[in-house]
Structure formats: structure tokens, C-alpha cells
Motif scaffolding. Sequence first.
Motif, PDB file in Angstrom:
ATOM      1  N   UNK A   5      -8.947  -0.870  -3.435  1.00  0.00           N
ATOM      2  CA  UNK A   5      -8.973   0.437  -2.567  1.00  0.00           C
ATOM      3  C   UNK A   5      -7.768   0.072  -1.745  1.00  0.00           C
ATOM      4  N   UNK A   6      -7.602  -1.036  -1.370  1.00  0.00           N
ATOM      5  CA  UNK A   6      -6.212  -1.170  -0.586  1.00  0.00           C
ATOM      6  C   UNK A   6      -5.008  -1.090  -1.419  1.00  0.00           C
ATOM      7  N   UNK A   7      -5.041  -1.800  -2.586  1.00  0.00           N
ATOM      8  CA  UNK A   7      -3.812  -1.404  -3.494  1.00  0.00           C
ATOM      9  C   UNK A   7      -3.542   0.146  -3.644  1.00  0.00           C
ATOM     10  N   UNK A   8      -4.824   0.887  -3.736  1.00  0.00           N
ATOM     11  CA  UNK A   8      -4.684   2.458  -3.932  1.00  0.00           C
ATOM     12  C   UNK A   8      -3.900   3.001  -2.835  1.00  0.00           C
ATOM     13  N   UNK A   9      -4.212   2.759  -1.574  1.00  0.00           N
ATOM     14  CA  UNK A   9      -3.689   3.217  -0.413  1.00  0.00           C
ATOM     15  C   UNK A   9      -2.132   2.797  -0.141  1.00  0.00           C
ATOM     16  N   UNK A  10      -1.914   1.517  -0.297  1.00  0.00           N
ATOM     17  CA  UNK A  10      -0.527   0.913  -0.393  1.00  0.00           C
ATOM     18  C   UNK A  10       0.425   1.478  -1.163  1.00  0.00           C
ATOM     19  N   UNK A  11       0.007   1.586  -2.440  1.00  0.00           N
ATOM     20  CA  UNK A  11       0.746   2.185  -3.641  1.00  0.00           C
ATOM     21  C   UNK A  11       1.127   3.708  -3.222  1.00  0.00           C
ATOM     22  N   UNK A  12       0.092   4.602  -2.580  1.00  0.00           N
ATOM     23  CA  UNK A  12       0.396   5.920  -2.324  1.00  0.00           C
ATOM     24  C   UNK A  12       1.333   5.945  -1.268  1.00  0.00           C
ATOM     25  N   UNK A  13       1.095   5.051  -0.320  1.00  0.00           N
ATOM     26  CA  UNK A  13       2.114   5.024   0.984  1.00  0.00           C
ATOM     27  C   UNK A  13       3.443   4.799   0.410  1.00  0.00           C
ATOM     28  N   UNK A  14       3.661   3.788  -0.223  1.00  0.00           N
ATOM     29  CA  UNK A  14       4.811   3.325  -0.646  1.00  0.00           C
ATOM     30  C   UNK A  14       5.597   4.559  -1.485  1.00  0.00           C
TER      31      UNK A  14
END
Length: 275
Positions: free
Chosen positions: A223-232
Motif C-alpha cells: 500500500x505504501x509503494x502504491x501511493x509513493x509510486x503514484x505520487x512519483x
Amino acid sequence: MMALQPASLADWLAFLGRADIPVLKRTARELERLREDEVQLNARAVADVVTDDPLMTVKLLRYMQTHKRRNQTHELVDVKQALLMMGLDTFFREVPAMPIAEEMLKEHRAALVYLLRTVRRAQRSAYYAFDWALRLHDMHAEEVQVSALLTHVSEMLMWCFSPERMLEIQKLQATDHAMRSADAQTLVLGFAGLELQRQLTITWRLPELLRNLMDPALAQSIRVRNVMLAVNLARHSAHGWHDAALPDDFDEIAALLHMDPNKVMALVKAGPAIA
């Protein structure tokens, strides 16, 4: 605009805790249109408008956390659920779509441009994160969506309430390209923006996932990777699909979704238009 600016991180937390958070002009217009349309007015329609505006979203969540029912044991991160719990009449009365951010910053056009750019990136981050959460069969996709939407909400609030200082930070970084954002923020504000974001997330009891984003131990959580990749992805594609960091983004998103990188590239390019 206030005459005396808060001086410290604690002062800013206290000020923002009681400040009337502004919303986007488009949000106010759409909510008023729904309010006058008995056929289209429902919690889902209102939630769709609210979650397109990070400022309106955090305004609602802050209200819900400060008006918790005694029997409410969990944090509310689903905007539609929050609206159903409080009722639309209460929402329109207690969380009005005002003041308007564009009017607050009418004397600071450069700051307004930066605010709207940040909002646009947040909207695109939320779109990507929610889509990927659904593809990953996340049972709480709404929390992922809201967390992506609010990842930079402290920056948006500072653009609204302290445009002069925020422009000073931009000027410092434009003068010295090697200067890190946190260093420029600390020099001008006395604290880093990430710390303000962290404290707001805790104080306002925003989604737990937002706190997890700042915990290195949880960096590999899906879930953290999902959000951070979306933000990036939203940041790197803000000005088009030519950024040198995008191929790495596509590879990482492909690993997250178990897809071919070329299919990921086609998928994200078919998403919200870059503005």
C-alpha cells in the motif's frame, strides 16, 4: 490574510487547527449545483466532488475527527461513509465550501499557480493510486486514494496561508539548484515541510497510511509503494512523458501490478490528461 504569521511549527499547528481551510472555486460551484438538484444530490455524487479537491477532503476529515461520536472506534477515511454518517444537511451547514482559495490568493498570482499545480499532481496521484488499489484487490482502496490525494496537503495549506514565505523558498531553490527542499524550508520557516505534514497527520488523525508513508520500515509495504509510486509518477509526468525518471517508474509500477512495463506505460498514459 492574517497580519501576523505563526513563527514556529507549534504555532503553525495551532493556527491550522483552528483555521478555516479554503477550497477550490470549482468545488464550491459543483457542490452548490448538487445542493440545488434534488435528483442528483446523494452521498456518492457529493463524495466525488469532495475527493477531487484535497483541501475540501482534509477540511471534511478534520471536522469528522473533531466531532467524533462516542461509539466511533475507527478512523473515517472513506468520504462517502463520512457523508452518510453525518448527513448531507449537516455537511452543507457545518463544512461549507468556503473560503475560496483562488480569492484568498488573488493578490498572489504566482502562489496560486504553484498551489494549483500541486493540487493537480495530487488529483492525478489519487487517480493512479485508486486504480492500482482496485487492480490489487485492496479492500480499502478509498484509504489509498485519500492518502495519495493528501500526501502534500501541508504544502497546499502553506501556499494558501503563507504565500510570501513559500515564494521565498522557491526563489532560494531557483538561485541554488543544489539546495534541498527541506533545507530551504527550514531556512525560511524554521522547520521542514515534511515535519509539518507528519504532525498534521497525527494531530488531525488523518489516514494511518499517510503516517506509514513517512516510516522507512514500511517502505516495501504494497500500500505504501502504491501511493509513493503514484505520487512519483504524477510528479515526473507533470510536464509530459519525456522525464528521464519515467522508465524507472514504469518498471517499479510493473513490478507492483505484476504487469509488463510496456502495458503499464500504455495504462497510465490512458489515464487523466496532463494539464
